[in-house]
Design a protein around this motif. Structure first.
Motif, PDB file in Angstrom:
ATOM      1  N   VAL A 136       0.831  -1.200   0.000  1.00  0.00           N
ATOM      2  CA  VAL A 136       0.000   0.000   0.000  1.00  0.00           C
ATOM      3  C   VAL A 136       0.870   1.256   0.000  1.00  0.00           C
ATOM      4  O   VAL A 136       0.526   2.266  -0.636  1.00  0.00           O
ATOM      5  N   THR A 160      -3.229   7.285  -0.059  1.00  0.00           N
ATOM      6  CA  THR A 160      -3.699   5.904   0.043  1.00  0.00           C
ATOM      7  C   THR A 160      -3.216   5.264   1.330  1.00  0.00           C
ATOM      8  O   THR A 160      -3.966   4.530   2.000  1.00  0.00           O
ATOM      9  N   TYR A 219      -5.674   3.870   4.164  1.00  0.00           N
ATOM     10  CA  TYR A 219      -5.602   2.470   4.585  1.00  0.00           C
ATOM     11  C   TYR A 219      -5.354   2.367   6.092  1.00  0.00           C
ATOM     12  O   TYR A 219      -5.955   1.525   6.784  1.00  0.00           O
ATOM     13  N   THR A 234      -8.554   3.090   7.867  1.00  0.00           N
ATOM     14  CA  THR A 234      -9.479   1.971   7.678  1.00  0.00           C
ATOM     15  C   THR A 234      -9.130   0.819   8.613  1.00  0.00           C
ATOM     16  O   THR A 234     -10.015   0.147   9.151  1.00  0.00           O
ATOM     17  N   GLN A 235      -7.831   0.610   8.818  1.00  0.00           N
ATOM     18  CA  GLN A 235      -7.395  -0.433   9.743  1.00  0.00           C
ATOM     19  C   GLN A 235      -7.884  -0.148  11.153  1.00  0.00           C
ATOM     20  O   GLN A 235      -8.243  -1.071  11.903  1.00  0.00           O
ATOM     21  N   TRP A 267     -11.470  -1.158  11.170  1.00  0.00           N
ATOM     22  CA  TRP A 267     -11.576  -2.622  11.124  1.00  0.00           C
ATOM     23  C   TRP A 267     -11.253  -3.265  12.467  1.00  0.00           C
ATOM     24  O   TRP A 267     -11.773  -4.336  12.793  1.00  0.00           O
ATOM     25  N   ILE A 307     -12.282   1.877   0.139  1.00  0.00           N
ATOM     26  CA  ILE A 307     -11.764   0.653   0.771  1.00  0.00           C
ATOM     27  C   ILE A 307     -12.855  -0.018   1.592  1.00  0.00           C
ATOM     28  O   ILE A 307     -13.063  -1.230   1.506  1.00  0.00           O
ATOM     29  N   ALA A 326     -14.297  -3.820   0.954  1.00  0.00           N
ATOM     30  CA  ALA A 326     -13.719  -4.887   1.770  1.00  0.00           C
ATOM     31  C   ALA A 326     -14.375  -5.144   3.117  1.00  0.00           C
ATOM     32  O   ALA A 326     -14.282  -6.265   3.628  1.00  0.00           O
ATOM     33  N   THR A 327     -15.041  -4.155   3.713  1.00  0.00           N
ATOM     34  CA  THR A 327     -15.481  -4.318   5.100  1.00  0.00           C
ATOM     35  C   THR A 327     -16.481  -5.455   5.264  1.00  0.00           C
ATOM     36  O   THR A 327     -16.470  -6.155   6.290  1.00  0.00           O
ATOM     37  N   ASP A 329      -7.839  -1.038  -6.630  1.00  0.00           N
ATOM     38  CA  ASP A 329      -8.962  -1.747  -5.995  1.00  0.00           C
ATOM     39  C   ASP A 329      -8.665  -3.225  -5.797  1.00  0.00           C
ATOM     40  O   ASP A 329      -9.276  -3.880  -4.935  1.00  0.00           O
ATOM     41  N   TRP A 362      -7.846  -4.034  -2.277  1.00  0.00           N
ATOM     42  CA  TRP A 362      -8.956  -4.098  -1.319  1.00  0.00           C
ATOM     43  C   TRP A 362      -9.793  -5.352  -1.539  1.00  0.00           C
ATOM     44  O   TRP A 362     -10.277  -5.941  -0.562  1.00  0.00           O
ATOM     45  N   TRP A 363      -9.935  -5.796  -2.781  1.00  0.00           N
ATOM     46  CA  TRP A 363     -10.679  -7.031  -3.047  1.00  0.00           C
ATOM     47  C   TRP A 363      -9.944  -8.262  -2.515  1.00  0.00           C
ATOM     48  O   TRP A 363     -10.560  -9.310  -2.288  1.00  0.00           O
TER      49      TRP A 363
END
Length: 484
Positions: free
Chosen positions: A277, A284, A288, A291-292, A295, A371, A375-376, A427, A430-431
């Protein structure tokens, strides 16, 4: 048949009664413990950043990375001990449960003392290997050495909490976690700044606050276990159980190392993804990273349910109630969909206000939303995997989940990330997360159905020498012999 020992406050007999309510009542305190620990880390980071600045944050980040690996090892040993304690308590073989926790205490205490001393001595070399920035090196060294001093108390607190959960008690660990969090977050500014009679210690004060908090929480747990006469209490002649038995150490290490290795795989996979990343630019990387953070909270229900399912399954396997084990698995899967799924919906629908809390720039905010959208939802699959792994691990099956986790984390996740990159661009990264979760769940389902993990049960080996007096009630059917 021997009389079943009475349940103590906070302790649950997980081999009888309705499964759904018991699973929920066991999961919620564990979830509360996880939330408190995460909040504690966030609060301490705020104190350090506010009073000591960016270099201090970098210093604690490097030290915490080392401690995560340490706790990965004790988590493995603790989970192995939890399985032995849970199955023994399910059979109502209290003496076997005490011998298992005693050997685990001796093993973890001895190892943490050795590692603490070595860590203090070689802390500069450890930080150099991590390429700790020069400006952060003195702060990181001071912080890490104090953390190593507190290592035995921290490790034993984790172990005792896991052992209590093995007997069905998730409330006492929650109380201990709450006490530790209140003390740690409250004492951080006191010792950092030298408030009142406390000395001004700077970054060492933050680590010292953690040491005091964990030591106090450990004393509370030990005192509570003794006062309430809980199944894993040791007193009198039972204190010799702390001298590890060779057969028990072999069982704990044999099961604990693969479980600990799972933590290492997770860490390695996370670091690998961060490296990929980072090539996409600052926006980005920032997106990320935030987002972590989100998560970390999204996965908490899955982790709590997985721990609860494992403890419940271990007790019922010990009691020979395999029909309940199947029902526990189904209930765990249903609760995961309900709890994790609800949280996923909330953070997806309200993604913008949630992410705005972290003050991202508009470009990074848009990337973080992207993201999350991609992904979530995969954490629902992650939660189902944790349920299945928790059940099979309750009977000592640890190598299968380890191999599955490795395959999904590296060949699958990295393969998807690189293979789809020409078509999906960034992407594809993220997938790769839901793809790896799906692979984990598929392989985990096959292992649960066909893996042969139901054969035998993980018995505590028989005592090396017979005793004239038994110190606990033992079921006649609970004959103790090793299972290979």
């Amino acid at each position: 048949m021997a009389t079943r020992p009475p349940a103590r406050p906070g302790q649950r007999d997980l081999t009888t009664g309705p499964i759904g309510p018991a699973l929920l009542a066991f999961s919620l305190p564990t979830l509360g413990s996880n939330v408190l620990q995460s909040l504690n880390g966030s609060i301490n980071a705020i104190w350090i950043g506010r009073f000591l600045g960016q270099d201090a944050i970098a210093a604690t980040s490097n030290a915490n990375m080392i401690m995560f690996l340490m706790f990965g090892a004790v988590f493995g040993f603790g989970m192995a001990a939890t399985i032995l304690v849970g199955q023994s308590w399910g059979r109502r073989d209290v003496d076997a449960a005490r011998r298992a926790i005693g050997s685990a205490i001796g093993l973890v205490l001895g190892a943490s003392l050795v590692v603490g001393v070595l860590g203090w001595v070689f802390a500069p070399e450890i930080l150099a290997v991590l390429k700790t920035p020069g400006a952060a090196m003195p702060l990181a060294l001071t912080y890490l050495r104090v953390i190593f001093l507190g290592l035995p108390a921290s490790m034993l607190l984790v172990l005792m909490s896991m052992g209590l959960r093995g007997t069905g008690d998730a409330v006492t660990p929650l109380l201990a976690t709450g006490l530790s969090v209140v003390l740690d977050s409250g004492l951080n500014p006191v010792f950092i700044l030298g408030l009142g009679p406390a000395p001004r210690m700077g970054i060492a004060g933050s680590a010292f606050a953690t040491l005091i908090a964990n030591a106090t929480a450990l004393a509370f747990v030990v005192g509570w276990i003794a006062w309430r006469d809980l199944p894993i209490r040791l007193k009198g002649r039972e204190l010799r159980y702390i001298l590890p038995e060779r057969a028990l150490v072999r069982a704990i290490v044999g099961k604990g190392v693969p479980i600990g290795a799972q933590m290492i795989i997770i860490s390695a996979a996370a670091l690998t993804m961060v490296g990929i990343v980072n090539r996409e630019g600052v926006a980005t990387t920032a997106a990320y990273g935030i987002t972590q953070q989100v998560w970390a909270y999204v996965q908490m229900p899955a982790l709590a349910i997985g721990a609860a399912v494992s403890a419940m399954a271990a007790q019922n396997i010990g009691a020979g109630k395999w029909d309940r084990v199947e029902r526990i698995t189904r209930a765990g899967l249903i609760y995961n969909v309900a709890m994790t799924g609800s949280l996923v919906v909330l953070v997806t629908v309200f993604d913008r206000p949630v992410l705005a809390l972290f003050h991202l720039q508009p470009q990074a905010l848009a990337i973080a939303q992207r993201i999350g959208l991609i992904a979530t939802w995969g954490f629902v699959l992650f939660g189902a995997m944790m349920v299945l792994f928790g059940v099979v691990r309750a009977n000592g099956a640890v190598l299968g989940p380890l191999l599955i986790l490795f395959v999904a984390a590296f060949p699958v996740r990295l393969g998807v990330a690189f293979a789809l990159r020409p078509w999906l661009g960034v992407d594809a990264l993220w997938w790769s997360f839901p793809a790896s979760f799906a692979a984990n769940l598929l392989m985990g389902s096959l292992f649960y159905r066909y893996g042969g993990w139901r054969k035998g049960a993980l018995y505590v080996p028989a005592r090396p020498e017979p005793e004239e007096e038994a110190s606990a009630v033992v079921e006649p059917a609970g004959g103790l012999k090793p299972v290979h």
